[in-house]
Design an enzyme around this catalytic site. Structure first.
Site, PDB file in Angstrom:
ATOM      1  N   ASP A 103       0.827  -1.217   0.000  1.00 34.18           N
ATOM      2  CA  ASP A 103       0.000   0.000   0.000  1.00 34.18           C
ATOM      3  C   ASP A 103       0.860   1.265   0.000  1.00 34.18           C
ATOM      4  O   ASP A 103       1.832   1.367   0.751  1.00 34.18           O
ATOM      5  CB  ASP A 103      -0.870   0.047   1.258  1.00 34.18           C
ATOM      6  CG  ASP A 103      -1.877  -1.087   1.338  1.00 34.18           C
ATOM      7  OD1 ASP A 103      -1.772  -2.037   0.540  1.00 34.18           O
ATOM      8  OD2 ASP A 103      -2.764  -1.012   2.207  1.00 34.18           O
TER       9      ASP A 103
ATOM     10  N   ARG B 177      -6.540   8.467   1.790  1.00 34.94           N
ATOM     11  CA  ARG B 177      -5.866   8.662   3.081  1.00 34.94           C
ATOM     12  C   ARG B 177      -4.715   9.650   3.010  1.00 34.94           C
ATOM     13  O   ARG B 177      -4.645  10.587   3.795  1.00 34.94           O
ATOM     14  CB  ARG B 177      -5.376   7.344   3.678  1.00 34.94           C
ATOM     15  CG  ARG B 177      -6.500   6.382   4.012  1.00 34.94           C
ATOM     16  CD  ARG B 177      -5.939   5.130   4.677  1.00 34.94           C
ATOM     17  NE  ARG B 177      -6.985   4.157   4.918  1.00 34.94           N
ATOM     18  CZ  ARG B 177      -6.771   2.864   5.108  1.00 34.94           C
ATOM     19  NH1 ARG B 177      -5.526   2.394   5.088  1.00 34.94           N
ATOM     20  NH2 ARG B 177      -7.764   2.051   5.314  1.00 34.94           N
TER      21      ARG B 177
ATOM     22  N   HIS C 196      -2.602  -4.701   2.044  1.00 35.94           N
ATOM     23  CA  HIS C 196      -3.927  -4.529   2.639  1.00 35.94           C
ATOM     24  C   HIS C 196      -3.933  -4.281   4.145  1.00 35.94           C
ATOM     25  O   HIS C 196      -4.839  -3.608   4.647  1.00 35.94           O
ATOM     26  CB  HIS C 196      -4.781  -5.751   2.297  1.00 35.94           C
ATOM     27  CG  HIS C 196      -6.247  -5.595   2.533  1.00 35.94           C
ATOM     28  ND1 HIS C 196      -6.946  -4.446   2.187  1.00 35.94           N
ATOM     29  CD2 HIS C 196      -7.179  -6.448   3.060  1.00 35.94           C
ATOM     30  CE1 HIS C 196      -8.222  -4.608   2.498  1.00 35.94           C
ATOM     31  NE2 HIS C 196      -8.382  -5.820   3.020  1.00 35.94           N
TER      32      HIS C 196
END
Length: 254
Positions: free
Chosen positions: A21, A53, A191
């Site tokens: 990520d 984010r 994840h």
């Protein structure tokens, strides 16, 4: 380019570098690219969650697409659960773009991204996890939901997840059966938010990689890994004084 790629990409050329990520973290992406330039892998695979984010989702995504366009046969972008409209509409990407038409087009592109990759006929790479004990040839871009969302668990079998109604956790028996059915050695996935940048599961049968330097607002280490013929090297990085640099290298032999 993505439409022409299969749901599961097969990569046999080594070394191959794998990134977890990034979530709009431009500093982490800059660090990843510097490691790539140092290691000079034949291929590089990003495991999804490029947007949301972080503060620089648009720039991170743009740079990744530029890398893909420059080296379409050596750079691979898998789809993550944030490369879905249901997530990036409310998690920052749309707010940052401020353009609904471009937002809709970006999500059309996301839907064409591959779901998984198999490296050197040994290693299964995916954003979230596995759906059940099934052949990798059964994976399609249309049935990708659980491969983007599921998580490993110490509990045997498939179980309900706190993430949502249709999401599952999968235990060591599911991993063992999946690897045996597909004649594979291990799974590498992203994840999960990890302060340390990586975590081993199930006797080193599964590796979680987290590459952003931000864990839900808290500073964290990032990590990438490099697959070679008989070994896997994990590189962790983070803040060292005022700079960001490599902190450690961990070797795992197959």
């Amino acid at each position: 380019m993505f439409r022409e790629e299969d749901a599961v990409i097969r990569i046999d050329e080594l070394p191959t570098m794998i990134i977890g990520d990034l979530h709009g973290d431009l500093e982490a992406l800059t660090m990843v690219i510097s490691i790539k330039e140092k290691l000079e892998p034949a291929n590089i695979i990003f495991l999804g969650d490029y947007v949301d984010r972080g503060r620089n989702s648009v720039e991170v995504l743009s740079r990744l697409l530029e890398l893909k366009i420059a080296s379409p046969k050596n750079v691979f972008l898998l789809r993550g659960n944030h490369e879905t409209k249901q997530m990036n509409e409310k998690s920052g990407f749309l707010d940052e773009l401020k353009d609904s038409d471009l937002f809709n087009f970006a999500n059309i592109v996301f839907e064409e991204m591959p779901v998984a990759a198999v490296i050197n006929k040994k290693i299964f790479c995916v954003h979230g996890g596995i759906e059940d004990i099934r052949k990798t040839t059964a994976i399609t871009k249309q049935n990708s939901f659980n491969y983007l969302w599921n998580d490993p668990s110490g509990i045997q079998g498939l179980n309900f997840s706190i993430r949502g109604r249709d999401i599952r956790t999968f235990g060591p028996d599911i991993v063992e059966g999946f690897l045996r059915l597909n004649d594979l050695q291990m799974i590498i996935r992203a994840h999960s938010s990890l302060d340390t940048g990586y975590r081993w599961w199930f006797g080193n049968k599964l590796l979680s990689i987290h590459s952003t330097l931000n864990n839900h607002g808290t500073p964290a280490k990032g990590a990438v890994c490099l697959i070679e013929k008989d070994q896997l090297d994990i590189y962790t990085y983070g803040k060292t004084g005022d700079d960001t640099g490599i902190i450690d290298k961990i070797r795992h032999d197959f």
